[in-house]
Write a protein that holds these residues in place. Structure first.
Motif, PDB file in Angstrom:
ATOM      1  N   VAL A   1      19.861 -20.057  -4.987  1.00 33.91           N
ATOM      2  CA  VAL A   1      19.378 -20.097  -3.602  1.00 33.91           C
ATOM      3  C   VAL A   1      18.259 -21.129  -3.544  1.00 33.91           C
ATOM      4  CG1 VAL A   1      18.204 -18.806  -1.765  1.00 33.91           C
ATOM      5  CG2 VAL A   1      19.985 -17.690  -3.130  1.00 33.91           C
TER       6      VAL A   1
ATOM      7  N   ILE B   1       9.987 -13.080  -1.630  1.00 36.28           N
ATOM      8  CA  ILE B   1      10.781 -13.196  -2.856  1.00 36.28           C
ATOM      9  C   ILE B   1      10.527 -11.919  -3.659  1.00 36.28           C
ATOM     10  CG2 ILE B   1      11.117 -14.491  -5.001  1.00 36.28           C
ATOM     11  CD1 ILE B   1       9.638 -16.862  -3.518  1.00 36.28           C
TER      12      ILE B   1
ATOM     13  N   ARG C   1      15.375  -9.909  -7.963  1.00 35.05           N
ATOM     14  CA  ARG C   1      16.013 -11.237  -7.826  1.00 35.05           C
ATOM     15  C   ARG C   1      16.702 -11.389  -6.475  1.00 35.05           C
ATOM     16  NH1 ARG C   1      17.975 -13.931 -12.985  1.00 35.05           N
ATOM     17  NH2 ARG C   1      16.409 -13.356 -14.493  1.00 35.05           N
TER      18      ARG C   1
ATOM     19  N   VAL D   1      16.007 -12.889  -2.302  1.00 36.29           N
ATOM     20  CA  VAL D   1      15.203 -13.574  -1.290  1.00 36.29           C
ATOM     21  C   VAL D   1      15.412 -12.826   0.016  1.00 36.29           C
ATOM     22  CG1 VAL D   1      14.957 -15.674   0.078  1.00 36.29           C
ATOM     23  CG2 VAL D   1      15.418 -15.842  -2.377  1.00 36.29           C
TER      24      VAL D   1
ATOM     25  N   TYR E   1      19.778 -13.937  -6.128  1.00 39.29           N
ATOM     26  CA  TYR E   1      19.770 -15.211  -6.849  1.00 39.29           C
ATOM     27  C   TYR E   1      19.692 -14.978  -8.350  1.00 39.29           C
ATOM     28  CZ  TYR E   1      14.695 -14.696  -7.637  1.00 39.29           C
ATOM     29  OH  TYR E   1      13.447 -14.253  -8.022  1.00 39.29           O
TER      30      TYR E   1
ATOM     31  N   LEU F   1      16.330 -19.537  -8.387  1.00 39.73           N
ATOM     32  CA  LEU F   1      15.768 -19.785  -7.055  1.00 39.73           C
ATOM     33  C   LEU F   1      15.037 -21.130  -7.089  1.00 39.73           C
ATOM     34  CD1 LEU F   1      14.981 -18.826  -4.176  1.00 39.73           C
ATOM     35  CD2 LEU F   1      13.021 -17.659  -5.207  1.00 39.73           C
TER      36      LEU F   1
ATOM     37  N   ILE G   1      12.672 -19.535 -11.483  1.00 43.85           N
ATOM     38  CA  ILE G   1      12.300 -20.101 -10.181  1.00 43.85           C
ATOM     39  C   ILE G   1      11.770 -21.526 -10.383  1.00 43.85           C
ATOM     40  CG2 ILE G   1      10.934 -19.815  -8.089  1.00 43.85           C
ATOM     41  CD1 ILE G   1      10.794 -16.848  -8.595  1.00 43.85           C
TER      42      ILE G   1
END
Ligand SMILES: Cc1cc2nc3c(=O)[nH]c(=O)nc-3n(C[C@H](O)[C@H](O)[C@H](O)COP(=O)(O)OP(=O)(O)OC[C@H]3O[C@@H](n4cnc5c(N)ncnc54)[C@H](O)[C@@H]3O)c2cc1C
Length: 403
Positions: free
Chosen positions: A6, A84, A89, A91, A101, A104, A273
Motif C-alpha cells: 500500500v 497506521i 499491518r 492502513v 499491507y 507500506l 514501512i
C-alpha cells in the motif's frame, strides 16, 4: 491476496515507485491511496505553465489513466489515510475502510506553511500553492490590474510573481530575510533573479516582515509590515516553505525529525514501512537531509522499489532542480550546502550566467541562468565525481572541463 503493498500519497514519488516496481516485473498487489480527486500529476507546472494557462491539466498527469488498470495498480482517489496500525499491518482510511499491507510506502509529500489566522492568514484572497485545487483557485483570482503580495521570496513565490506579472497584476514580494532565495542560493544568484524581476516591474522588499494581513468583510485588502508600512492588496500568495507530512508516521511510532527518518534503502524504523519523496529524511554524505524536488521524489521512489525487490542498492541522489521565471530558465546541479567560495561566469548570450559553488576548493554545485551548457557540464562532472577547482572553471572552456 499475497504480500500486498500500500502506498499512502499519490504524487511524484508514489508514481515513480509504482512504475519501477512493475517495470521490474514485481506483481505483488499494489494500492495507491491519494486524498486529491485526480490521478498523480506533476506539481512544478502549477506555478509555471499551468498557472499562466499554457498547459492543460491532462498534460500534467504522470501516467495515462489506462496505465493503472493495465499494470494492475488499484488507484484510490479522494481517499485519505488517517492511521497506521503497525501491529495489525493495516492502513485505516477516513471512511473507515482498512487496507492490509505487507509493505507500506509513505509518499505523503509536504504541506505549505501558512501565516497564522491571528495575523490574517485565514482571510479570503490569501493562498498557498501546492495542488491543482490551489492553482485553479488562484488562476480565477489572477485578473489584470489586481494587486498581489507574495509573502516569501523562494522559488514558488518568485515563480508565482512572474506568472502574475505576465497576467498583468501589480506584484510586491515581501521577504523576511535580507535577500530573496537566501535558503537555496548564493547572493550572486539572488542578484541575477532580483534584477530579472525588477526589469519586469516587480517590487521586491527584502528584510521586510509582514506584521499582519489586513481584512475587510473577511477578505484581504492589504498588509502591514513590521516597520509600519501598509501595502494595499487584493490577494496574497504565501510561499514561506513547506513542512513534511510526517504526522501519520509519528502517530504510528516511527522516528520523525523534520521528515520521516529512513536508511539508505528508504526503510523507516519499521523495516516493513518505507518513506520516499518530500516527506523522507535520508542519509547523505555523513549528514541527514530532506530534499523537495522532482529529481528526489522520482529517483528515491524508483530506488525504494528496486531495493524492495532486491534489484538495487543504496539511494545515492544526484540532486538537480530548475525554476522558470518569465522566459528565463534557472537550472541547478548539485547541493550548495557548505560552500565557502563562489564564482560567476557569463554564458554565450546576454542574460546567461552561471554561479559556481566550491567547498574546500572543489566544485559542488552550479546555478545556471539561461546557460544550459554550464548546467549540463556541472551535472555530468558531479555525477562522475570529477574534482574541478575554481582555477579550472576560470581558465578552461566548458568542454575541456569534462575532458
Ligand atoms: C508549485 C510547485 C512548484 C514546484 N516546482 C518545482 C520545480 O520547478 N522543480 C522541482 O524539482 N520541484 C518542484 N516542486 C517540488 C516537487 O513538486 C515536489 O518535490 C514533489 O512533488 C514531491 O513529490 P512527493 O511524491 O514526495 O509529494 P507530492 O507530489 O506532494 O505528493 C504527495 C501526495 O500525497 C497526498 N497525501 C498526503 N497525505 C495523505 C494521506 N494521509 N492520505 C492520502 N493522501 C495523502 C498529498 O495530497 C499529495 O497528493 C514544486 C512544488 C510545487 C508545489
Amino acid at each position: 491476496m499475497s504480500d500486498p503493498i500500500v502506498i499512502i500519497g499519490a504524487g511524484q514519488a508514489a508514481a515513480a515507485f509504482a512504475g519501477k516496481l512493475r517495470m521490474l516485473g514485481a506483481d505483488r498487489p499494489l494500492t495507491i491511496v491519494g486524498d486529491e480527486p485526480v490521478l498523480p500529476y506533476q506539481r512544478p507546472p502549477l506555478s509555471k505553465k499551468y498557472l499562466v494557462g499554457e498547459a492543460a491539466f491532462d498534460r500534467l498527469l504522470l501516467k495515462p489513466p489506462a496505465w493503472y488498470e493495465t499494470n494492475a495498480v488499484t488507484m484510490l482517489t479522494s481517499r485519505r489515510a488517517v492511521a497506521i496500525d503497525r501491529a495489525g499491518r493495516l492502513v485505516r482510511l477516513e471512511d473507515g475502510e482498512e487496507l492490509p499491507y505487507a509493505t507500506l510506502v509513505l509518499a505523503t509529500g509536504s504541506t505549505p506553511r501558512r501565516l497564522p489566522a491571528a495575523i490574517g492568514g485565514h482571510l479570503a484572497g490569501v493562498y498557498t500553492l501546492r495542488g491543482k485545487a490551489d492553482a485553479d483557485a488562484l488562476m480565477a483570482d489572477f485578473q489584470p490590474g489586481r494587486r498581489l503580495i507574495v509573502v516569501g521570496g523562494g522559488y514558488v513565490g518568485l515563480e508565482t510573481a512572474a506568472v502574475a506579472r505576465t497576467r498583468g497584476l501589480e506584484v510586491t514580494v515581501v521577504e523576511l530575510a535580507d535577500r530573496i532565495l537566501q535558503r537555496v542560493a548564493a547572493p550572486a544568484t539572488a542578484d541575477l533573479v532580483r534584477t530579472l524581476h525588477r526589469e519586469h516591474g516587480v517590487d521586491i522588499l527584502e528584510g521586510a516582515a509582514v506584521a499582519r494581513l489586513i481584512g475587510a468583510g473577511g477578505r484581504l485588502v492589504g498588509a502591514e509590515l513590521t516597520d509600519g508600512r501598509v501595502i494595499d492588496a487584493d490577494l496574497a500568495v504565501v510561499g514561506i516553505g513547506v513542512a513534511p507530512n510526517a504526522e501519520l508516521a509519528a502517530a504510528a511510532g516511527l522516528a520523525v525529525d523534520d521528515g520521516i527518518l529512513v536508511d539508505e534503502v528508504c526503510r523507516t524504523t519499521d523495516p516493513d514501512i518505507l518513506a520516499v519523496g518530500d516527506c523522507a529524511r535520508f542519509p547523505y554524505r555523513g549528514r541527514s537531509i530532506r530534499l523537495e524536488s522532482v529529481q528526489n521524489a522520482f529517483d528515491q521512489g524508483e530506488a525504494a522499489a528496486a531495493a524492495l525487490v532486491g534489484a538495487g542498492g543504496a539511494y545515492q541522489p544526484q540532486p538537480w532542480f530548475w525554476s522558470d521565471q518569465y522566459d528565463a530558465k534557472l537550472q541547478i546541479a548539485g547541493l550548495h550546502h557548505g560552500y565557502d567560495d563562489t564564482l560567476q561566469t557569463d554564458g554565450p548570450r546576454p542574460g546567461s550566467h552561471a554561479v559556481w559553488y566550491f567547498a574546500g576548493g572543489r566544485m559542488i554545485a552550479v546555478d545556471a541562468l539561461n546557460f544550459p551548457a554550464a548546467f549540463v557540464t556541472a551535472k555530468k562532472l558531479l555525477e562522475a565525481g570529477k574534482a574541478v577547482s575554481r582555477a579550472d572553471v576560470e581558465t578552461k572552456p566548458l568542454k575541456e572541463l569534462l575532458g
